[in-house]
Design an enzyme around this catalytic site. Sequence first.
Site, PDB file in Angstrom:
ATOM      1  N   GLY A  28      -0.267  -0.169  -1.220  1.00  0.00           N
ATOM      2  CA  GLY A  28      -1.463  -1.004  -1.145  1.00  0.00           C
ATOM      3  C   GLY A  28      -2.735  -0.206  -0.944  1.00  0.00           C
ATOM      4  N   ASN A  29      -3.841  -0.838  -1.233  1.00  0.00           N
ATOM      5  CA  ASN A  29      -5.142  -0.220  -0.966  1.00  0.00           C
ATOM      6  C   ASN A  29      -6.220  -1.282  -0.822  1.00  0.00           C
ATOM      7  OD1 ASN A  29      -5.046  -0.211  -4.116  1.00  0.00           O
ATOM      8  ND2 ASN A  29      -3.697   1.474  -3.478  1.00  0.00           N
ATOM      9  N   THR A  44      -4.704   7.840  -0.320  1.00  0.00           N
ATOM     10  CA  THR A  44      -3.278   7.786  -0.612  1.00  0.00           C
ATOM     11  C   THR A  44      -2.494   8.396   0.561  1.00  0.00           C
ATOM     12  OG1 THR A  44      -1.625   8.290  -2.307  1.00  0.00           O
ATOM     13  CG2 THR A  44      -3.177  10.048  -1.790  1.00  0.00           C
ATOM     14  N   GLY A  45      -1.245   8.017   0.690  1.00  0.00           N
ATOM     15  CA  GLY A  45      -0.362   8.670   1.653  1.00  0.00           C
ATOM     16  C   GLY A  45      -0.535   8.260   3.107  1.00  0.00           C
ATOM     17  N   GLU A  75      -4.502   4.289  -7.594  1.00  0.00           N
ATOM     18  CA  GLU A  75      -4.830   2.879  -7.815  1.00  0.00           C
ATOM     19  C   GLU A  75      -6.316   2.587  -7.601  1.00  0.00           C
ATOM     20  OE1 GLU A  75      -1.816   0.964  -5.381  1.00  0.00           O
ATOM     21  OE2 GLU A  75      -0.597   0.583  -7.159  1.00  0.00           O
ATOM     22  N   HIS A  94      -5.454  -4.811  -2.669  1.00  0.00           N
ATOM     23  CA  HIS A  94      -4.253  -4.722  -3.506  1.00  0.00           C
ATOM     24  C   HIS A  94      -3.038  -4.550  -2.603  1.00  0.00           C
ATOM     25  CE1 HIS A  94      -1.181  -3.545  -6.216  1.00  0.00           C
ATOM     26  NE2 HIS A  94      -1.149  -2.298  -5.800  1.00  0.00           N
ATOM     27  N   HIS A  96       1.590  -5.602  -2.284  1.00  0.00           N
ATOM     28  CA  HIS A  96       2.819  -5.981  -2.988  1.00  0.00           C
ATOM     29  C   HIS A  96       3.509  -7.105  -2.214  1.00  0.00           C
ATOM     30  CE1 HIS A  96       2.963  -1.415  -4.272  1.00  0.00           C
ATOM     31  NE2 HIS A  96       1.981  -2.063  -4.850  1.00  0.00           N
ATOM     32  N   HIS A 157       4.606  -5.260 -10.544  1.00  0.00           N
ATOM     33  CA  HIS A 157       3.895  -4.374  -9.626  1.00  0.00           C
ATOM     34  C   HIS A 157       3.485  -5.083  -8.338  1.00  0.00           C
ATOM     35  CE1 HIS A 157       0.393  -1.273  -9.116  1.00  0.00           C
ATOM     36  NE2 HIS A 157       0.969  -1.587  -7.981  1.00  0.00           N
TER      37      HIS A 157
END
Length: 258
Positions: A28-29, A44-45, A75, A94, A96, A157
């Site tokens: 996610g972001n 990220t990460g 993303e 964003h 999931h 996704h």
Amino acid sequence: MSESQIRHDICEVCRRIWVKNMVAANDGNVSVRISENEVLITPTGVSKGFIFPDQLLKVDFQGNKISGELNQSTESKMHLRVYQRRPDIKAVVHAHPPAATGFAIAGIALDRCVLPEIVLTMGTIPLVEYGTPSTQEIPDNLEKYLPDHDAFLLENHGALTIGHDIYAAYFKMEALELYSQILLNAYQLGNINVISEEQYKKLQQVRKNLNIRGKNPGCLTCEFAALKEMKDSNQLSDPSAENLTKLIAEVIINVLKK
Ligand SMILES: [Zn+2]
């Protein structure tokens, strides 16, 4: 609003999507546009459950990092495309979420008039065609849906929601996931009733009055209503019974294909 407050709010939303099981590990972001050409975004990460304000990155609309120690998520391209195409949007989430992502995997767009709340707030939630992660495919596929929608399923996704501020974008994600769970329950019970044409017309009027963006859901009821309206206003070139029957058959086939 100060940048430090925005950084705090981003981390707050990150924690909520993690606590609500909408992301696992580093998924996610979340981002917020803070000026004409600057965006604060999660790197990220880093798990969204354990992120701190000073870990957020500042990037420009072209994706160049302005500040921050960590690396950019691939993303982020999706977020930047939203800001480039929708000047009214200030925040992107964003995730999931499992039920909504289930629909995205089953290939089912959320485009029926089922819950009035969703018809009013988000309308149709389209299914954005699959794209390879880290490429421009996802932003490119998203592009055609951006003018008319604020919530999206990303095929195989996850989900994406956008808003005029961080909490508006976050609440759309929450609403999308709860709606998906409710729909899934109804599917399991074996029947999905859509709201009646008469009720739908009232909702359409409320949408108009409130100036809500987005396409109306395209359920059978709505499509019949639209067809009838066309016939009543003589927009159909040949509103003969035979012609109308043919059109209705086409509409039914289209709806069944969905
Ligand atoms: Zn993702």
